[in-house]
Design a protein around this motif. Structure first.
Motif, PDB file in Angstrom:
ATOM      1  N   LEU A   8       0.772  -1.231   0.036  1.00  9.52           N
ATOM      2  CA  LEU A   8       0.017   0.077  -0.051  1.00  9.52           C
ATOM      3  C   LEU A   8       0.769   1.288   0.168  1.00  9.52           C
ATOM      4  O   LEU A   8       1.647   1.496   1.068  1.00  9.52           O
ATOM      5  CB  LEU A   8      -1.031   0.049   1.154  1.00  9.52           C
ATOM      6  N   SER A   9       0.898   1.987  -0.944  1.00  8.10           N
ATOM      7  CA  SER A   9       1.642   3.247  -1.202  1.00  8.10           C
ATOM      8  C   SER A   9       0.588   4.598  -1.383  1.00  8.10           C
ATOM      9  O   SER A   9      -0.510   4.375  -1.745  1.00  8.10           O
ATOM     10  CB  SER A   9       2.725   3.111  -2.500  1.00  8.10           C
ATOM     11  N   TYR A  10       1.205   5.679  -0.829  1.00  7.06           N
ATOM     12  CA  TYR A  10       0.342   6.697  -1.050  1.00  7.06           C
ATOM     13  C   TYR A  10       1.012   7.962  -1.535  1.00  7.06           C
ATOM     14  O   TYR A  10       2.495   7.991  -1.430  1.00  7.06           O
ATOM     15  CB  TYR A  10      -0.078   7.041   0.534  1.00  7.06           C
ATOM     16  N   TYR A  11       0.513   8.693  -2.215  1.00  2.00           N
ATOM     17  CA  TYR A  11       1.067  10.099  -3.058  1.00  2.00           C
ATOM     18  C   TYR A  11       0.295  11.154  -2.246  1.00  2.00           C
ATOM     19  O   TYR A  11      -0.958  10.963  -2.196  1.00  2.00           O
ATOM     20  CB  TYR A  11       1.222   9.984  -4.477  1.00  2.00           C
ATOM     21  N   LYS A  12       1.013  12.246  -2.419  1.00  3.62           N
ATOM     22  CA  LYS A  12       0.177  13.573  -2.303  1.00  3.62           C
ATOM     23  C   LYS A  12      -1.080  13.858  -3.101  1.00  3.62           C
ATOM     24  O   LYS A  12      -1.945  14.262  -2.628  1.00  3.62           O
ATOM     25  CB  LYS A  12       1.137  14.626  -2.260  1.00  3.62           C
ATOM     26  N   SER A  13      -0.998  13.563  -4.372  1.00  2.00           N
ATOM     27  CA  SER A  13      -1.986  13.452  -5.486  1.00  2.00           C
ATOM     28  C   SER A  13      -1.643  12.522  -6.608  1.00  2.00           C
ATOM     29  O   SER A  13      -0.497  12.065  -6.535  1.00  2.00           O
ATOM     30  CB  SER A  13      -2.110  14.763  -6.097  1.00  2.00           C
ATOM     31  N   GLN A  14      -2.649  12.329  -7.435  1.00  3.37           N
ATOM     32  CA  GLN A  14      -2.687  11.497  -8.556  1.00  3.37           C
ATOM     33  C   GLN A  14      -1.465  11.941  -9.586  1.00  3.37           C
ATOM     34  O   GLN A  14      -0.912  11.412 -10.401  1.00  3.37           O
ATOM     35  CB  GLN A  14      -3.894  11.197  -9.088  1.00  3.37           C
ATOM     36  N   ASP A  15      -1.378  13.201  -9.572  1.00  2.35           N
ATOM     37  CA  ASP A  15      -0.571  13.953 -10.434  1.00  2.35           C
ATOM     38  C   ASP A  15       1.022  13.581 -10.158  1.00  2.35           C
ATOM     39  O   ASP A  15       2.078  13.844 -10.926  1.00  2.35           O
ATOM     40  CB  ASP A  15      -0.786  15.256 -10.674  1.00  2.35           C
ATOM     41  N   GLU A  16       1.303  13.201  -9.044  1.00  2.00           N
ATOM     42  CA  GLU A  16       2.661  13.148  -8.272  1.00  2.00           C
ATOM     43  C   GLU A  16       2.991  11.673  -8.124  1.00  2.00           C
ATOM     44  O   GLU A  16       3.930  11.614  -7.760  1.00  2.00           O
ATOM     45  CB  GLU A  16       2.985  13.971  -7.044  1.00  2.00           C
ATOM     46  N   THR A  17       2.407  10.855  -8.874  1.00  2.00           N
ATOM     47  CA  THR A  17       2.684   9.340  -8.699  1.00  2.00           C
ATOM     48  C   THR A  17       3.975   9.297  -9.511  1.00  2.00           C
ATOM     49  O   THR A  17       4.637   8.200  -9.179  1.00  2.00           O
ATOM     50  CB  THR A  17       1.754   8.532  -9.209  1.00  2.00           C
ATOM     51  N   GLU A  18       4.553  10.010 -10.589  1.00  2.00           N
ATOM     52  CA  GLU A  18       5.683   9.837 -11.188  1.00  2.00           C
ATOM     53  C   GLU A  18       7.013   9.922 -10.603  1.00  2.00           C
ATOM     54  O   GLU A  18       7.916   9.809 -10.881  1.00  2.00           O
ATOM     55  CB  GLU A  18       5.727  10.411 -12.523  1.00  2.00           C
ATOM     56  N   TYR A  19       6.642  10.850  -9.451  1.00  2.00           N
ATOM     57  CA  TYR A  19       7.866  11.479  -8.504  1.00  2.00           C
ATOM     58  C   TYR A  19       8.060  10.394  -7.336  1.00  2.00           C
ATOM     59  O   TYR A  19       8.815  10.729  -6.610  1.00  2.00           O
ATOM     60  CB  TYR A  19       7.587  12.707  -8.222  1.00  2.00           C
ATOM     61  N   GLY A  20       7.364   9.441  -7.242  1.00  2.00           N
ATOM     62  CA  GLY A  20       7.841   8.426  -6.149  1.00  2.00           C
ATOM     63  C   GLY A  20       6.649   8.568  -5.017  1.00  2.00           C
ATOM     64  O   GLY A  20       6.149   9.669  -4.761  1.00  2.00           O
ATOM     65  N   CYS A  21       6.575   7.497  -4.383  1.00  2.53           N
ATOM     66  CA  CYS A  21       5.520   7.455  -3.213  1.00  2.53           C
ATOM     67  C   CYS A  21       5.969   8.327  -2.096  1.00  2.53           C
ATOM     68  O   CYS A  21       7.327   8.370  -1.935  1.00  2.53           O
ATOM     69  CB  CYS A  21       5.084   6.215  -2.975  1.00  2.53           C
ATOM     70  N   ARG A  22       5.366   8.610  -1.115  1.00  5.60           N
ATOM     71  CA  ARG A  22       5.653   9.618   0.007  1.00  5.60           C
ATOM     72  C   ARG A  22       5.598   8.289   1.210  1.00  5.60           C
ATOM     73  O   ARG A  22       6.403   8.652   2.251  1.00  5.60           O
ATOM     74  CB  ARG A  22       4.707  10.665   0.340  1.00  5.60           C
ATOM     75  N   GLY A  23       5.136   7.218   1.252  1.00  2.00           N
ATOM     76  CA  GLY A  23       5.261   6.366   2.216  1.00  2.00           C
ATOM     77  C   GLY A  23       4.575   4.898   1.383  1.00  2.00           C
ATOM     78  O   GLY A  23       3.987   4.971   0.803  1.00  2.00           O
ATOM     79  N   SER A  24       5.008   3.786   2.198  1.00  2.00           N
ATOM     80  CA  SER A  24       4.430   2.609   1.820  1.00  2.00           C
ATOM     81  C   SER A  24       4.341   1.579   2.941  1.00  2.00           C
ATOM     82  O   SER A  24       5.132   1.814   3.967  1.00  2.00           O
ATOM     83  CB  SER A  24       5.291   2.017   0.769  1.00  2.00           C
ATOM     84  N   LEU A  25       3.589   0.596   2.673  1.00  2.00           N
ATOM     85  CA  LEU A  25       3.617  -0.436   3.635  1.00  2.00           C
ATOM     86  C   LEU A  25       3.355  -1.860   3.215  1.00  2.00           C
ATOM     87  O   LEU A  25       2.455  -1.741   2.313  1.00  2.00           O
ATOM     88  CB  LEU A  25       1.961   0.083   4.720  1.00  2.00           C
TER      89      LEU A  25
END
Length: 564
Positions: free
Chosen positions: A57-74
């Motif tokens: 499970l990974s999360y990003y600040k927004s859908q547009d920033e997915t190419e910059y890498g996730c902010r955290g994962s579990l």
């Protein structure tokens, strides 16, 4: 993102649903959508783009920033799911911060900051993060490897196509010519010889995004490793401080113990049975001996002071005639007295010089002390035998002052008190006496029959023999008590008077007489004490006693008529 991170549905119109992408069949579906995530107490809940892919499970600040890498994962296989009490509840606000995010690891965030050492960021959790990073990194490596393999396949196909075009006969293509990567046609136009590779065109892999994520993952691993190292260093420092503190505490306790033990050694007694004599005594033989020796030294000093200061009461020195001691008298112990007298006359006067069982332990002038080592049930029962020659006194006088209880306290310094329990005859009494306690040994008492006898010589050339024998008996008026340990004794003082005839018609004076003394002692102390201590005390005390007593007799008889 830690295991206890808070998530709530954002109520977005776009539901989280599986989607199929090239290279990812529905069997291993990917889920994505917006969820509300608790950030902090200032910003509260914020919408974040969440992707569930390959059990992560990974999360990003927004859908547009997915190419910059996730902010955290579990990694969900290692997650611990707990129920919450409700949206915005008090318990839902008790969060410890998220796991170190991948992008924050590349943005200069220090993994060893103060917040990283809060509760919840233990070494175990950091190791769990490392496992998550490992899983992510392995998947990213696989993805990048697929991309590189696809690129290699595409390049191989282009090279084959290039070689084919070059090898074709130019006559077959009169209106075309090659110019690098382009073909020139007759109409003046040109077309691209090889199609450019589209990064997203190979199996739908976003190379740029994967590269950024890969970089962030490796940075996160390095940051977590640094954090683990700092945790271990801090723990090592903490344990070292605790170890130093414990060692210092132990040193102080040992010093206190030694100091207390030294203080207790200086005292006459500890006030507890564990420090008294016995096989379970807490003090060893050396300490036992030191304590006994110190107590005896104190008693000697006290006795010297009392002898110097006190004025003795003058007593009548009238001594019964020798005929009064020729028989044991008639009483219930008569036979026992006669038996003991004959035994001492037979065995005690034997020469010990050729007997290897007797050991010479003391030799001071005319005095010699012998000992024969005997133990029974662990108790020392060593017989002692002393021989001595004293000028100016007779055997009668020596035995008189040794037997008569009226003079006992003048020369016997070890007695605390005594009394005559029963007078059997003019020359036999039963005496009970207690001896001064010598700590850590228990106090002793003794109940004995004391008889004085004169043994006539069988040969006119041999001197008569005077004897005092003291041996233990029982009596209803002096039963053993718990206050003292009852000792058993069998003692004999045997004396013979030798006379040197004076010159001419002069009368015999004390200068012409010599008393030959044989002193025999068999003592059962009645209780346990270290054998080395008992033997050392006997070796020290018996010679002192004999010299003290004979000096007393010489003092008492000086200037008085000789009593043969």
């Amino acid at each position: 993102m830690s295991d206890n991170q808070s998530w709530n549905s954002s109520g977005s119109e776009e539901d989280i649903e599986p989607r199929e992408e090239p290279g990812h069949p529905i069997g291993i579906a990917e889920f994505s959508g917006y969820l509300s995530k608790w950030t902090n107490y200032i910003h509260g809940w914020q919408d974040r783009w969440v992707v569930l892919k390959n059990n992560t499970l990974s999360y990003y600040k927004s859908q547009d920033e997915t190419e910059y890498g996730c902010r955290g994962s579990l990694c969900l296989s290692k997650a611990v799911i707990t129920a919450d009490s409700g949206y915005g509840s008090e318990s839902s606000l008790r969060r410890h911060g998220s796991m170190l995010s991948l992008t924050s690891a590349t943005s200069g965030y220090s993994a060893t900051s103060t917040s990283s050492f809060k509760k919840g960021h233990s070494l175990r959790e950091k190791l769990a993060e490392m496992e998550t990073f490992r899983d992510i990194l392995c998947r990213q490596v696989d993805t990048l490897q697929k991309y590189f393999d696809s690129c290699a396949d595409a390049v191989s196909k282009d090279e084959l196509q290039r070689d084919k075009i070059v090898e074709d006969d130019e006559d077959d293509f009169p209106n075309t010519r090659t110019d690098g990567e382009f073909l020139h046609n007759n109409n003046g136009s040109k077309e691209k010889l090889f199609q450019s590779l589209n990064p997203k065109g190979i199996n739908g892999i976003d190379f740029k995004g994967e590269a950024i994520t890969f970089k962030a993952t490796t940075a996160g691993i390095l940051a977590t490793l640094s954090h683990c190292i700092d945790l271990m260093v801090k723990r090592e420092d903490s344990w070292q401080k605790r170890l130093d503190k414990e060692m210092e505490k132990r040193r102080r306790i040992e010093e206190s113990y030694k100091s207390a033990l030294n203080e207790l050694k200086k005292k006459s007694h500890f006030g507890g049975p564990d420090y008294e004599e016995g096989p379970n005594s807490l003090i060893n033989e050396d300490e036992f001996f030191d304590a006994v020796e110190a107590a005896l030294d104190r008693q000697d000093k006290i006795e010297e002071q009392s002898q110097t200061e006190k004025t003795r009461i003058q007593r009548s020195d009238a001594v019964p005639l020798g005929d009064a001691y020729s028989s044991s008298g008639t009483h219930r112990f008569s036979e026992k007295v006669e038996e003991m007298v004959q035994s001492h006359m037979t065995y005690s006067l034997q020469d010990v010089g050729g007997d290897a069982n007797w050991q010479l332990v003391i030799e001071e002038g005319e005095m010699k002390v012998y000992r024969r080592e005997v133990e029974e049930n662990g108790i020392v029962l060593d017989p002692l035998k002393a021989t001595h020659s004293v000028k100016g006194v007779t055997g009668h006088e020596v035995c008189h002052y040794f037997w008569d209880t009226a003079y006992r306290s003048d020369w016997e310094t070890t007695i605390e008190n005594f009394n005559v329990v029963e007078t059997l005859s003019d020359n036999a009494v039963i005496v009970y006496q207690t001896h001064k306690r010598v700590w850590p040994a228990s106090q002793r008492d003794v109940l004995y029959l004391s008889a004085m006898r004169k043994i006539m010589a069988s040969n006119e050339n041999d001197p008569d023999t005077w004897l005092v024998c003291n041996f233990s008996v029982d009596h209803d008026n002096a039963l053993p008590t718990s206050r003292c340990v009852r000792a058993k004794i069998n003692i004999a003082m045997i004396c013979q008077t030798l006379v040197s005839p004076p010159d001419g018609d002069k009368e015999i004076s004390r200068d012409n007489i010599l008393c030959k003394i044989t002193y025999v002692a068999n003592v059962n102390p009645g209780g346990w004490a270290p054998a080395s201590v008992l033997r050392a005390v006997a070796k020290r005390e018996y010679p002192k006693f004999l010299k003290r007593f004979t000096s007393y007799v010489q003092e008492k008889t000086a200037g008085k008529p000789i009593l043969f």
